[in-house]
Design an enzyme around this catalytic site. Structure first.
Site, PDB file in Angstrom:
ATOM      1  N   ASP A 198       0.752  -1.129   0.263  1.00  0.00           N
ATOM      2  CA  ASP A 198       0.188  -0.274  -0.083  1.00  0.00           C
ATOM      3  C   ASP A 198       1.097   1.608   0.076  1.00  0.00           C
ATOM      4  OD1 ASP A 198      -2.127  -1.647   0.243  1.00  0.00           O
ATOM      5  OD2 ASP A 198      -2.430  -1.201   2.244  1.00  0.00           O
ATOM      6  N   HIS A 218       4.018  -2.073   2.667  1.00  0.00           N
ATOM      7  CA  HIS A 218       4.011  -0.442   2.040  1.00  0.00           C
ATOM      8  C   HIS A 218       4.770  -0.435   1.696  1.00  0.00           C
ATOM      9  CE1 HIS A 218       0.428  -0.871   5.200  1.00  0.00           C
ATOM     10  NE2 HIS A 218       0.313   0.162   5.042  1.00  0.00           N
TER      11      HIS A 218
END
Ligand SMILES: [Zn+2]
Length: 239
Positions: free
Chosen positions: A48, A191
């Site tokens: 992400d 991430h």
């Protein structure tokens, strides 16, 4: 004074709402998938908050092992670093939608959420040519009206089975947390950016991936994009 039953009811309702908003397996406010089928030793690695200046380091690590991943990109980051966003797609990874500005959806209107998703969808489409099929809510926060906002943008919701806390933990802690929780169909969340920050340090994420991927390959897992993992025709089981 006796606050017993009332407090218990309010507390229960509060706990229920908190779960509905943040619970990885909750589908109360918006339907979202949080794992794939259990009948195949396949898992999905997801990232992400990208693209970031550091994303290419991660692409290199993934290429070394030949594993695909799914990148839930923020539209504003795509506009800032379109070449990196394109590089992700060119490397054969899937691109998902992680909103335009990484906004917190709590207490926001359906219109606001719809616009956030649409702007990211447009930025990703314009700069990479990809049309994301999946949306992951920023902070994993779903809110009233998100279901329709997703539907009107043609995306399905995806949470995760295991989250690595790679934005605050050490690489060995991330690996130690993730590995024992991996099972067939697991969706892992890491991430490749840090919200909309420019030049974030994602060294922990890169190192965690370098530890995790060979270990999980050794255990017999294959890595798939989210679309492939969740495609019903890849599984004999309804789930
Ligand atoms: Zn995020």
């Amino acid at each position: 004074m006796n606050f017993g039953p009332e407090v218990a009811v309010v507390g229960g309702a509060g706990a229920f709402l908190a779960w509905a908003v943040r619970g990885k397996s909750a589908s109360v406010l918006a339907r979202s998938r949080w794992r794939g089928p259990r009948d195949r030793a396949a898992i999905a690695l997801t990232f992400d908050d990208g693209p970031s200046e550091e994303t290419p380091r991660l692409l290199e690590a993934l290429a070394r092992h030949g594993v695909p991943a799914t990148f839930f990109q923020c539209g504003a980051n795509v506009e800032r670093l379109p070449a990196v966003a394109r590089e992700v797609r060119a490397a054969g990874h899937e691109i998902g939608n992680h909103s335009h500005t990484h906004a917190m959806f709590c207490f926001q209107s359906a219109k606001f959420m719809e616009t956030e998703i649409r702007r990211a969808q447009e930025a990703i489409g314009e700069h990479t040519g990809a049309v994301p099929a999946w949306f992951r809510a920023p902070f994993g926060v779903r809110w009233f009206g998100l279901e329709g906002a997703q539907r009107r943008n043609g995306v399905g919701g995806v949470m995760w089975t295991v989250i690595g806390y790679d934005w605050k933990a050490k690489a060995e802690e991330v690996a130690a947390r993730v590995v024992p929780r991996v099972e067939n169909g697991a969706i892992l969340c890491l991430h490749d950016g840090r919200e909309l920050r420019a030049r974030p340090d994602i060294g922990v994420t890169v190192e965690a991936v370098q530890r995790l991927v060979p270990l999980l390959l050794d255990r017999g897992y294959t890595f798939e994009t989210v679309s492939r993992l969740l495609c019903p025709t890849n599984s004999s089981n309804a789930f």
